[in-house]
Design a protein around this motif. Structure first.
Motif, PDB file in Angstrom:
ATOM      1  N   UNK A 234       0.649  -1.151   0.057  1.00 28.65           N
ATOM      2  CA  UNK A 234       0.085  -0.012  -0.037  1.00 28.65           C
ATOM      3  C   UNK A 234       0.792   1.459   0.130  1.00 28.65           C
ATOM      4  N   UNK A 235       0.506   2.174  -1.240  1.00 27.22           N
ATOM      5  CA  UNK A 235       1.609   3.499  -1.049  1.00 27.22           C
ATOM      6  C   UNK A 235       1.376   4.347   0.040  1.00 27.22           C
ATOM      7  N   UNK A 236       2.231   4.986   0.251  1.00 22.94           N
ATOM      8  CA  UNK A 236       2.116   5.979   1.338  1.00 22.94           C
ATOM      9  C   UNK A 236       1.683   7.410   0.813  1.00 22.94           C
ATOM     10  N   UNK A 237       0.649   8.290   1.339  1.00 20.94           N
ATOM     11  CA  UNK A 237       0.267   9.460   0.639  1.00 20.94           C
ATOM     12  C   UNK A 237      -1.298   9.611   0.669  1.00 20.94           C
ATOM     13  N   UNK A 238      -1.831  10.696   0.657  1.00 18.09           N
ATOM     14  CA  UNK A 238      -3.252  10.966   0.237  1.00 18.09           C
ATOM     15  C   UNK A 238      -3.452  12.314  -0.085  1.00 18.09           C
ATOM     16  N   UNK A 239      -4.770  12.355  -0.632  1.00 16.99           N
ATOM     17  CA  UNK A 239      -5.135  13.714  -1.158  1.00 16.99           C
ATOM     18  C   UNK A 239      -5.539  14.675  -0.200  1.00 16.99           C
ATOM     19  N   UNK A 240      -5.201  16.076  -0.269  1.00 18.59           N
ATOM     20  CA  UNK A 240      -5.631  17.137   0.931  1.00 18.59           C
ATOM     21  C   UNK A 240      -5.870  18.402   0.735  1.00 18.59           C
ATOM     22  N   UNK A 241      -5.413  18.737  -0.871  1.00 16.24           N
ATOM     23  CA  UNK A 241      -5.575  20.097  -1.169  1.00 16.24           C
ATOM     24  C   UNK A 241      -6.767  20.785  -1.184  1.00 16.24           C
ATOM     25  N   UNK A 242      -7.960  20.019  -1.353  1.00 14.54           N
ATOM     26  CA  UNK A 242      -9.284  20.461  -1.284  1.00 14.54           C
ATOM     27  C   UNK A 242      -9.831  20.990   0.044  1.00 14.54           C
ATOM     28  N   UNK A 243      -9.109  20.251   1.070  1.00 15.90           N
ATOM     29  CA  UNK A 243      -9.745  20.277   2.442  1.00 15.90           C
ATOM     30  C   UNK A 243      -8.759  20.881   3.471  1.00 15.90           C
ATOM     31  N   UNK A 244      -7.663  21.350   3.108  1.00 18.20           N
ATOM     32  CA  UNK A 244      -6.471  21.808   3.934  1.00 18.20           C
ATOM     33  C   UNK A 244      -6.861  23.115   4.663  1.00 18.20           C
ATOM     34  N   UNK A 245      -7.344  24.138   4.128  1.00 20.69           N
ATOM     35  CA  UNK A 245      -7.739  25.309   4.488  1.00 20.69           C
ATOM     36  C   UNK A 245      -8.976  24.907   5.431  1.00 20.69           C
ATOM     37  N   UNK A 246     -10.183  24.622   4.755  1.00 20.27           N
ATOM     38  CA  UNK A 246     -11.232  24.094   5.779  1.00 20.27           C
ATOM     39  C   UNK A 246     -10.775  23.526   6.979  1.00 20.27           C
ATOM     40  N   UNK A 247      -9.718  22.755   7.087  1.00 19.94           N
ATOM     41  CA  UNK A 247      -9.327  21.825   8.149  1.00 19.94           C
ATOM     42  C   UNK A 247      -8.676  22.892   9.234  1.00 19.94           C
ATOM     43  N   UNK A 248      -7.678  23.785   8.589  1.00 16.67           N
ATOM     44  CA  UNK A 248      -7.201  24.688   9.391  1.00 16.67           C
ATOM     45  C   UNK A 248      -8.057  25.882  10.054  1.00 16.67           C
ATOM     46  N   UNK A 249      -9.333  26.093   9.303  1.00 17.67           N
ATOM     47  CA  UNK A 249     -10.333  26.991   9.860  1.00 17.67           C
ATOM     48  C   UNK A 249     -11.201  26.344  10.824  1.00 17.67           C
ATOM     49  N   UNK A 250     -11.135  25.012  10.669  1.00 15.49           N
ATOM     50  CA  UNK A 250     -11.975  24.171  11.679  1.00 15.49           C
ATOM     51  C   UNK A 250     -11.277  24.308  13.254  1.00 15.49           C
ATOM     52  N   UNK A 251      -9.826  24.261  12.890  1.00 12.78           N
ATOM     53  CA  UNK A 251      -8.872  24.392  14.201  1.00 12.78           C
ATOM     54  C   UNK A 251      -9.216  25.619  14.800  1.00 12.78           C
ATOM     55  N   UNK A 252      -9.386  26.827  14.040  1.00 13.78           N
ATOM     56  CA  UNK A 252      -9.934  28.066  14.523  1.00 13.78           C
ATOM     57  C   UNK A 252     -11.044  28.219  15.124  1.00 13.78           C
ATOM     58  N   UNK A 253     -12.031  27.291  14.735  1.00 12.54           N
ATOM     59  CA  UNK A 253     -13.228  27.157  15.443  1.00 12.54           C
ATOM     60  C   UNK A 253     -13.081  26.603  16.779  1.00 12.54           C
TER      61      UNK A 253
END
Length: 445
Positions: free
Chosen positions: A326-345
């Motif tokens: 199983x290769x390492x890595x995953x997709x994140x660009x669409x959700x990175x900023x929303x994830x950090x804004x969630x950390x703000x919340x």
């Protein structure tokens, strides 16, 4: 000249948030002020209740083109990035063929010029035998040099210490390094293979690609950078122990050694392997809660300078293999900023700090020209975010070519509503413009 007036926004820039209007003329921000008169401007966006941020600059992505396009390509992944508020990306060299010659580098620039939805640059890959090509690089032609000091996707391991020192001594470009000690990892892997064969439980991934492996490699790279005077940027720091190697008592522009942390290391821990399995198998590995907390602390006190994604899509079929396949890595660009804004919340980080780490600092660190800030005379790479708009990550709203996300079923409290790239409204409320206005990055070095 096309003019767009953004009215009544809460602008977040330089660690401040303030109410203002922003005028875009052509590709640039030309005025930031209160109550800008619309005059004959027809394109007016009322941003009341929304936050206007600089476009995110992601300094580490793998968009899989050329050669690995069944996983993703520059068009598909940059489109997902724009939907997530990322207006600029720096892509990595472990494609097929690898970006280890100037000819290959320019081929990737040509692909991006034709297909990208976001502004772009590329890292040049260092190997055990391409020092002469590195010496030929124009310091303003690409983002920097990437060294894999621990093997990862693409088999670009640089393990000749004499060559590594020569590279460190031979370029003024930022050297971005993946730091994991290969010998330590191989020994750990053999230990677990002797017990489990290829079907090693994924929970042992952070013990195979261990804290020791990370620290041994990053400390050696930092020591070498100090010895040679090289400009070193340590990618995806994943352990609390490593954070103590970085300083926060000098301005970023004066730092010779800097660090990046990725979204997944800020969000997941080894307890999540039970539910997520190989979907959260990354190199370096997601590790303990103590590591996650240490990374957050270092991010907030400025020992860690940049937040990025290390976006690296694989198909579900590939990820669902046994551990060793199983290769390492995953997709994140669409959700990175929303994830950090969630950390703000959640009270973990201020909005200004998010902007600093995802927008200002990448621009400063790589000397990117006229991007990363909301300033008059800068390119209008801008993002409008509604911080009171809940949505759930689900298959039907994922834009990655691979079709999945490690954040599936996650409820985010903020939504990206508009993304501007060089003054062009590229994305609005789930819809993309049929036109594009993207640029190859320029640097002020």
């Amino acid at each position: 000249m096309n003019k767009i007036l953004i009215k009544n926004a809460t602008v977040v820039n330089d660690l401040q948030a303030f109410e203002a209007d922003v005028l875009i003329e052509g590709e640039f921000i030309t005025r930031i002020d209160k109550n800008i008169a619309a005059g004959n401007i027809k394109n007016i966006i009322d941003a009341g209740g929304k936050y206007l941020l600089p476009g995110v600059i992601d300094d580490q992505v793998h968009f899989r083109e050329p050669g690995l396009t069944h996983k993703g390509n520059i068009a598909s992944e940059s489109k997902a990035a724009v939907a997530g508020g990322i207006t600029t990306f720096i892509e990595q060299p472990n494609t097929n063929p690898q970006t280890t010659s100037i000819e290959r580098l320019e081929e990737k620039f040509a692909i991006a010029a034709n297909t990208s939805f976001a502004n772009y640059s590329f890292m040049f890959g260092g190997t055990n035998d391409n020092l002469e090509e590195i010496k030929k690089l124009d310091k303003n032609a690409c983002a920097g040099v990437k060294l894999f000091l621990g093997s990862s996707t693409g088999n670009m391991l640089v393990d000749d210490e004499t060559v590594i020192e020569k590279i460190f001594s031979s370029t003024d470009l930022v050297i971005s390094a993946h730091c994991e000690d290969e010998t330590t990892i191989k020994n750990n892997l053999e230990k677990y293979k002797s017990i489990y064969g290829d079907n090693i439980p994924v929970k042992f991934h952070p013990l195979i690609r261990s804290e020791e492996a990370c620290y041994l490699s990053s400390s050696k790279a930092i020591e070498l950078a100090k010895k040679t005077g090289a400009r070193l940027h340590v990618f995806h720091v994943s352990t609390e122990k490593e954070t103590h190697q970085f300083v926060n008592n000098i301005p970023l522009k004066d730092k010779k050694i800097t660090a990046e942390v990725c979204i997944h290391h800020l969000y997941f821990t080894d307890k999540d392997y039970e539910k997520k399995g190989t979907l959260i198998k990354w190199n370096p590995a997601v590790k303990t809660r103590a590591d996650k907390e240490g990374l957050w602390k270092a991010l907030l006190d400025d020992r860690i300078d940049v937040v990025a994604t290390d976006h690296a899509p694989h198909t579900l079929e590939e990820k669902n293999n046994v551990y060793t396949k199983a290769p390492s890595g995953g997709p994140l660009v669409q959700h990175a900023l929303p994830a950090m804004l969630q950390a703000y919340h959640e009270g973990k980080i201020e909005l200004g700090k998010i902007v600093q780490k995802m927008c200002h600092n990448p621009a400063t660190l790589f000397s990117i020209e006229k991007r990363g800030f909301i300033k008059e005379g800068f390119y209008a790479d801008l993002v409008l975010a509604d911080l009171n708009n809940e949505w759930t990550v689900a298959k039907n709203n994922i834009l990655y070519k691979c079709g999945w996300s490690p954040f599936e079923e996650k409820v985010f409290g903020s939504k990206i509503t508009h993304t501007f790239v060089n003054g062009h409204l590229a994305y609005r409320e789930g819809n993309f413009s049929n036109e594009k206005n993207v640029k190859r990055l320029t640097f002020n070095r």
